[in-house]
Write an enzyme that holds these catalytic residues in place. Structure first.
Site, mmCIF file in Angstrom:
data_model
loop_
_atom_site.group_PDB
_atom_site.id
_atom_site.type_symbol
_atom_site.label_atom_id
_atom_site.label_comp_id
_atom_site.label_asym_id
_atom_site.label_seq_id
_atom_site.Cartn_x
_atom_site.Cartn_y
_atom_site.Cartn_z
ATOM 1 N N SER A 128 0.649 -1.222 -0.191
ATOM 2 C CA SER A 128 0.092 0.103 -0.083
ATOM 3 C C SER A 128 0.712 1.182 -0.052
ATOM 4 C CB SER A 128 -0.699 0.190 1.237
ATOM 5 O OG SER A 128 -1.386 1.324 0.961
ATOM 6 N N TYR A 153 -2.638 -1.339 10.856
ATOM 7 C CA TYR A 153 -1.789 -1.583 9.617
ATOM 8 C C TYR A 153 -1.023 -1.396 8.367
ATOM 9 C CZ TYR A 153 -4.078 -1.249 3.951
ATOM 10 O OH TYR A 153 -3.646 -1.571 3.170
ATOM 11 N N LYS A 157 2.089 -3.275 6.477
ATOM 12 C CA LYS A 157 2.520 -3.611 5.239
ATOM 13 C C LYS A 157 4.150 -3.540 5.221
ATOM 14 C CE LYS A 157 -1.601 -4.498 3.287
ATOM 15 N NZ LYS A 157 -1.532 -5.726 3.298
HETATM 16 N N1 UFG Z 1 -13.049 10.901 2.744
HETATM 17 C C1 UFG Z 1 -13.988 12.004 3.186
HETATM 18 N N2 UFG Z 1 -15.070 11.182 3.969
HETATM 19 C C2 UFG Z 1 -15.240 10.126 4.137
HETATM 20 C C3 UFG Z 1 -15.154 8.989 3.391
HETATM 21 C C4 UFG Z 1 -13.278 9.681 3.506
HETATM 22 O O1 UFG Z 1 -13.660 13.154 2.888
HETATM 23 O O2 UFG Z 1 -16.472 10.062 4.550
HETATM 24 C C5 UFG Z 1 -11.846 11.403 2.549
HETATM 25 C C6 UFG Z 1 -11.146 11.153 3.698
HETATM 26 O O3 UFG Z 1 -10.629 12.282 4.653
HETATM 27 C C7 UFG Z 1 -9.190 11.106 2.265
HETATM 28 C C8 UFG Z 1 -9.914 10.670 0.655
HETATM 29 O O4 UFG Z 1 -11.680 10.971 1.023
HETATM 30 O O5 UFG Z 1 -9.706 12.186 2.201
HETATM 31 C C9 UFG Z 1 -10.041 9.232 0.721
HETATM 32 O O6 UFG Z 1 -10.240 8.666 2.174
HETATM 33 P P1 UFG Z 1 -10.257 6.818 1.890
HETATM 34 O O7 UFG Z 1 -10.780 6.504 3.241
HETATM 35 O O8 UFG Z 1 -11.427 6.700 1.148
HETATM 36 O O9 UFG Z 1 -8.980 6.425 1.633
HETATM 37 P P2 UFG Z 1 -7.080 6.791 2.474
HETATM 38 O O10 UFG Z 1 -6.496 7.328 1.436
HETATM 39 O O11 UFG Z 1 -7.676 7.485 3.710
HETATM 40 O O12 UFG Z 1 -6.959 5.366 2.854
HETATM 41 C C10 UFG Z 1 -6.601 4.959 1.431
HETATM 42 C C11 UFG Z 1 -6.953 3.306 1.977
HETATM 43 C C12 UFG Z 1 -5.567 2.933 3.108
HETATM 44 C C13 UFG Z 1 -4.457 2.912 2.515
HETATM 45 C C14 UFG Z 1 -4.105 4.468 2.817
HETATM 46 C C15 UFG Z 1 -3.489 4.640 1.955
HETATM 47 O O13 UFG Z 1 -7.616 2.865 2.084
HETATM 48 O O14 UFG Z 1 -5.997 1.105 3.089
HETATM 49 O O15 UFG Z 1 -4.970 4.997 1.546
HETATM 50 O O16 UFG Z 1 -2.797 6.132 1.986
HETATM 51 F F1 UFG Z 1 -3.764 2.696 4.037
#
Ligand code: UFG
Length: 344
Positions: A128, A153, A157
């Site tokens: 990841s 998590y 990785k």
């Molecule tokens: N977000 C919102 N509202 C929500 C959910 C998410 O605004 O209800 C935003 C988050 O703040 C972020 C973006 O959408 O800015 C993406 O969020 P995600 O949770 O979809 O994804 P992340 O980038 O946080 O996480 C992903 C993977 C993880 C991994 C990570 C690495 O899901 O497994 O990238 O950066 F570890």
């Protein structure tokens, strides 16, 4: 007739695993699924068989149970492995660190012990972009120094990548590739397989599509005062179909390679960053739905912006993403609409 190469896909009923089973089968491999259905469902097997028009072999076993997994290696002559099986919820890992270390590291150790015992030469590992943390320079290349993990998590990785490197250094006769995923989204174009979040989705797209389907009241945009194009976080969203194709290319890369021991890592993204607001606007544009959302506080642990340099994957794996955000959002939405009750 030449027999198809058998590829063991651990976690093959999961989100990325199931799409990769399709890609493998369509590329002429014989995928063999190993999954305990702890975060997936046996119905995925039927859906895969429906898409592919043929039976898919699967074993319901826990990847941490070496005795159980060894039975599969004894029965099947495995040519390569793609190891997806792992717990993946960042927030949950903070609450249950031991469960995450236990599951994610032990399952890999089991696979590596059996790789050695049965002389399997090719292994592809699900890693990841989380291991980069908030990089100083974007896009991030594979040489970007990894940051201390922000969650258990993420740490699993990082540790798994280190274990893989050590195994290759020991000249165990196995070639390994770690694939660092950016943000996988979307679903198969048939809407027969996709992401099945259990409970409240932690990720943006499944949350957004559940709001659009009327299953949740409102999407909260986590933070709007970041130093980005519109103040919201930027990520590299990649269609899960493109991502799964990269796993086939990674196996082919290992097959082409003439050495006996190899470890390499590749970023899998599109190479472009998209903000949360851009996602919302694109979704509204392509579906005609007005999404109920509100600007909210930052989510602790979120990084401001990250997207991938994909040059290395392009040249060495001969792969690049071909689907855009709009296709991914449309497929995610069609998938959401296909679910009974919106959830199953
Ligand atoms: N977000 C919102 N509202 C929500 C959910 C998410 O605004 O209800 C935003 C988050 O703040 C972020 C973006 O959408 O800015 C993406 O969020 P995600 O949770 O979809 O994804 P992340 O980038 O946080 O996480 C992903 C993977 C993880 C991994 C990570 C690495 O899901 O497994 O990238 O950066 F570890």
């Amino acid at each position: 007739m030449l027999h198809s190469k058998k590829v063991l896909v651990t976690g093959g009923a999961g989100y990325i695993g199931s799409h990769t089973v399709v890609a493998l089968s369509q590329a002429g491999y014989e995928p063999i699924i190993l999954d305990n259905f702890s975060n997936s469902s046996a119905t995925v097997i039927a859906a895969l068989e429906d898409i592919l028009g043929k039976p898919i072999k699967y074993y319901q076993k826990d990847c941490c149970d070496i005795k159980a997994v060894r039975e599969v290696f004894v029965k099947e002559s495995i040519d390569g492995i793609i190891h997806f099986a792992a717990s993946k919820a960042v927030g949950e890992s903070v609450e249950k660190p031991l469960q995450y270390y236990d599951n994610n590291i032990n399952s890999l150790l089991v696979i590596l012990k059996l790789v050695k015992e049965f002389g399997v030469n090719h292994l592809v590992f699900s890693s990841s972009c989380t291991i980069y943390g908030q990089p100083e320079k974007i896009p991030v290349t594979e040489e970007t120094v990894s940051q201390p993990a922000a969650s258990p998590y993420g740490n699993t990785k990082k540790i798994c990548e280190d274990i893989l490197k050590d195994v290759v250094v020991s000249k165990a006769g196995v070639k390994i590739v770690s694939l660092r995923y950016f943000n996988p989204i979307g679903a198969h174009s048939s809407s027969k397989i996709g992401e099945l979040p259990i409970g409240t989705p932690g990720n943006l797209i499944p949350y957004l599509t559940q709001v659009a389907a009327g299953l949740r009241d409102k999407l909260t945009v986590f933070g709007h005062d970041y130093n980005t194009i519109d103040g919201t976080c930027v990520r590299d969203y990649i269609h899960v179909t493109d991502l799964s194709d990269a796993h086939v290319k990674a196996l082919q890369f290992l097959e082409r390679d003439q050495t006996t021991d190899l470890y390499d890592v590749f970023n899998l993204g599109t190479g472009a960053g998209t903000s949360v607001m851009e996602i919302i606007n694109s979704f509204e544009g392509i579906t005609g739905i007005t999404l109920n959302y509100a600007l909210g506080d930052r989510r602790p642990g979120d990084i401001e912006q990250i997207y991938a340099s994909v040059d290395k994957a392009r040249s060495a794996l001969r792969w690049q993403a071909s689907l855009g955000i709009n296709e991914a959002l449309m497929d995610a939405w069609n998938w959401q609409k296909s679910l009974t009750n919106g959830y199953e």
